[in-house]
Enzyme design. Structure first.
Site, mmCIF file in Angstrom:
data_model
loop_
_atom_site.group_PDB
_atom_site.id
_atom_site.type_symbol
_atom_site.label_atom_id
_atom_site.label_comp_id
_atom_site.label_asym_id
_atom_site.label_seq_id
_atom_site.Cartn_x
_atom_site.Cartn_y
_atom_site.Cartn_z
ATOM 1 N N ASP A 186 32.357 -1.288 23.266
ATOM 2 C CA ASP A 186 31.959 -1.605 24.635
ATOM 3 C C ASP A 186 30.635 -0.924 24.973
ATOM 4 O O ASP A 186 30.541 0.301 24.977
ATOM 5 C CB ASP A 186 33.054 -1.139 25.603
ATOM 6 C CG ASP A 186 32.894 -1.709 26.998
ATOM 7 O OD1 ASP A 186 31.767 -2.066 27.376
ATOM 8 O OD2 ASP A 186 33.912 -1.796 27.714
ATOM 9 N N HIS A 217 33.384 -5.352 25.513
ATOM 10 C CA HIS A 217 33.799 -5.113 26.898
ATOM 11 C C HIS A 217 35.016 -5.940 27.313
ATOM 12 O O HIS A 217 35.636 -5.634 28.344
ATOM 13 C CB HIS A 217 32.621 -5.421 27.834
ATOM 14 C CG HIS A 217 32.828 -5.010 29.254
ATOM 15 N ND1 HIS A 217 33.174 -3.729 29.617
ATOM 16 C CD2 HIS A 217 32.756 -5.717 30.410
ATOM 17 C CE1 HIS A 217 33.283 -3.657 30.926
ATOM 18 N NE2 HIS A 217 33.052 -4.837 31.445
ATOM 19 N N SER A 250 37.062 -4.145 34.259
ATOM 20 C CA SER A 250 35.734 -3.703 34.657
ATOM 21 C C SER A 250 35.690 -3.405 36.161
ATOM 22 O O SER A 250 36.389 -2.508 36.640
ATOM 23 C CB SER A 250 34.708 -4.758 34.243
ATOM 24 O OG SER A 250 33.400 -4.228 34.290
#
Length: 585
Positions: A212, A240, A86
């Site tokens: 996600d 995610h 991320s």
């Protein structure tokens, strides 16, 4: 024995926003087990996390972001492989864009080059989402973090269990500094690396959860399409944090990627092209870079597919799934140029540059395509569904496959030919399609033939199998005998090298695993035989197994049984590329 592949090094794990390095937990353990002592795994804590001093450089969001990436890289050795999740992936991208010579590889997990929506970028979060988190953070930072942990697992089939586990793991860590959290939100709001992505010439593995909701999979596919040297892996049931959902698969996929990285001093890709001398050096240094020497004799392969022709369709479950995946990179039938652009933007523009024209005719006449290694014609049916007026040539070296009624129904021109040496004129086709055929061939020769027979500006779409195919079978035979029991499947980097050496550009490599399950081992092996895929080539056993060897093998395979049955995994590699319009060959 020394070869062109990397044997060890340092892998740096960089966490995301709001969650410290404890997030890696089981994934870090699985990685160390999969990689062994040759790899050092370092779990990075960003400034303000895990009790670290929040001493990040002052300045606006872009300046502080660049400074953080620079400081992070300065603490790591040359050749480090950066694995960022991320926000950590965004920092890893920045580090590689600034100092590519210092980065040996990139692994981007649930990552995006731009987290917040722009007028030309929809694969992202709305600005209002970031604003809401900023406001909530100012009011109650711990509660905001807990809400974020629940949000990042939303959509995952294991959402509740993952949220509990991650909350527990974070409970043992110090709360991140409020200033670090706020600054991270500023980075996610303001940083946009899309223009830099095409110049980040570092081997990259992209791992994304298909569910996600924070960084849509389309953002990962955009990276796969735009980075010069990238592979894309999709975890279908994950959100995610795919490394939380399936740490063992996550570790195994990274281990395969790291094993294929070039060693120091071996061939490098420069500016999207591979020097021909370097390509030759790579092929000689790594026997898997060109699999021709280990292939079974062609007459044996042809005979196997001739025998399998009548039963092929009933058993070819994976073959149809792979063709469907390959076809997903092609535009839908009947779309115009404006609609295609809109669809591409909705999918983060990830595949637009790898698609052939959607028109049914070209300036020189009807759109022409070849289905190379066509089998019974399933791939040709996919192509005709998109372009009903398509002129299709179905080529295969097994006449019994060409005799299948599907070819006659579709009106394809059938051509009995070896796809390593096609009896077709130069610049004959607008699209070269091949699904699960080139693993039986010298892939360098196939790439050259594809380039020769494509018109300038033509597109290539092909699917093959990678070295993790039938991993369970190899595991079961380990320690039982010394023979090779699968084809010498080449790694995706070797395929990309062959395509570059043949003159292709805009190369995109995607990779994912398909797994079938069988109630009994004999049914599994019979399914492989029924599609003609039981040839192995050099190093195969000569003669029958003894009873004791069979029993040991069967017992070892049984240990891998899953609730659905005995697994057979297919390491699927999808490659898309184009022939430069200015090319004369």
């Amino acid at each position: 024995m020394k070869d062109g592949n990397r044997r060890g090094g340092e892998l740096a794990l960089i966490h995301g926003w709001g969650i410290g390095s404890a997030c890696w937990g089981a994934a870090a353990e699985a990685l160390q087990s999969a990689l062994g002592a040759d790899w050092r795994i370092r779990q990075i804590s960003l400034p303000g996390y895990d009790g670290n001093a929040d001493d990040n450089a002052e300045g606006n969001a872009d300046e502080s972001f660049a400074a953080c990436a620079a400081v992070l890289l300065a603490t790591l050795p040359d050749g480090v492989v950066l694995c960022g999740w991320s926000l950590g992936g965004l920092l890893a991208l920045q580090a590689a864009a600034t100092s590519p010579q210092r980065v040996g590889g990139l692994i981007l997990v649930g990552s995006t080059p731009c987290f917040t929506q722009r007028r030309d970028w929809n694969a992202a979060q709305a600005p209002a989402v970031l604003a809401a988190f900023h406001a909530a953070l100012a009011g109650d930072a711990p509660a905001t973090r807990k809400r974020f942990i629940a949000l990042l697992n939303q959509g995952d089939t294991q959402a509740r269990a993952l949220t509990r586990a991650l909350t527990t793991a974070q409970g043992d860590s110090a709360e991140p500094a409020p200033a670090a959290l706020a600054r991270g939100l500023d980075w996610l709001r303001d940083v946009d690396l899309r223009e830099r992505v095409p110049h980040i010439d570092v081997p990259t593995l992209l791992i994304h959860g298909e569910r996600d909701a924070l960084t849509p999979p389309a953002a990962g596919r955009f990276l796969a399409a735009t980075l010069p040297d990238a592979q894309f892996e999709s975890f279908s049931d994950a959100a995610h944090a795919p490394f939380l959902a399936d740490p063992q698969r996550f570790a195994a996929r990274i281990a395969a990627f790291l094993a294929a990285l070039p060693a120091s001093g071996s061939a490098k890709v420069r500016g999207g092209e591979l020097d021909s001398n370097e390509a030759a050096d790579t092929a000689s240094a790594n026997p898997l870079a060109n699999n021709a020497a280990a292939l079974p004799p062609k007459q044996r392969v042809r005979a196997a597919f001739e025998r399998a022709a009548t039963s092929y369709d009933a058993a070819a479950v994976v073959q149809r799934q792979v063709a469907d995946l390959l076809g997903a990179g092609l535009p839908p039938a009947g779309t115009g140029r404006a609609e295609e652009q809109s669809a591409a933007q909705a999918d983060a523009q990830s595949a637009a540059q790898h698609r052939p024209t959607t028109a049914s005719t070209t300036a020189s006449g009807p759109l022409r395509a070849i289905d190379a290694g066509c089998g019974t014609g399933y791939g040709g049916a996919i192509l005709r569904a998109r372009w009903p007026d398509l002129e299709l040539v179905a080529a295969d070296f097994a006449p019994a496959m060409l005799a299948h009624p599907t070819h006659a129904t579709g009106g394809a021109l059938r051509l009995a030919a070896d796809i390593e040496a096609l009896p077709c004129a130069d610049a004959s086709f607008d699209l070269y399609w091949s699904s699960l055929a080139i693993q039986w061939c010298d892939s360098a020769r196939v790439a050259r033939e594809a380039a020769r027979t494509l018109r300038p500006g033509g597109r290539l779409a092909l699917a093959t199998l990678g070295p993790n195919t039938f991993a369970e079978l190899r595991t079961a035979f380990a320690g039982v005998d010394r023979y090779r029991h699968t084809l010498a499947f080449a790694p995706p980097r070797a395929l990309a090298g062959h395509l570059r050496a043949a003159g292709f550009a805009d190369i995109r490599i995607e990779r994912q695993t398909l797994t079938l399950h069988y109630p009994e081992l004999r049914e599994l092996l019979a399914a492989v035989r029924e599609i003609g895929a039981n040839g192995v080539g050099a190093g195969a056993r000569r003669g029958l197994m003894s009873r004791s060897v069979w029993q040991a093998f069967a017992a070892a395979y049984e240990e891998q049984r899953q609730p659905q049955g005995l697994p057979a995994s297919y390491d699927v590699i999808l490659a898309y590329a184009s022939k430069p319009a200015a090319s004369a060959s």
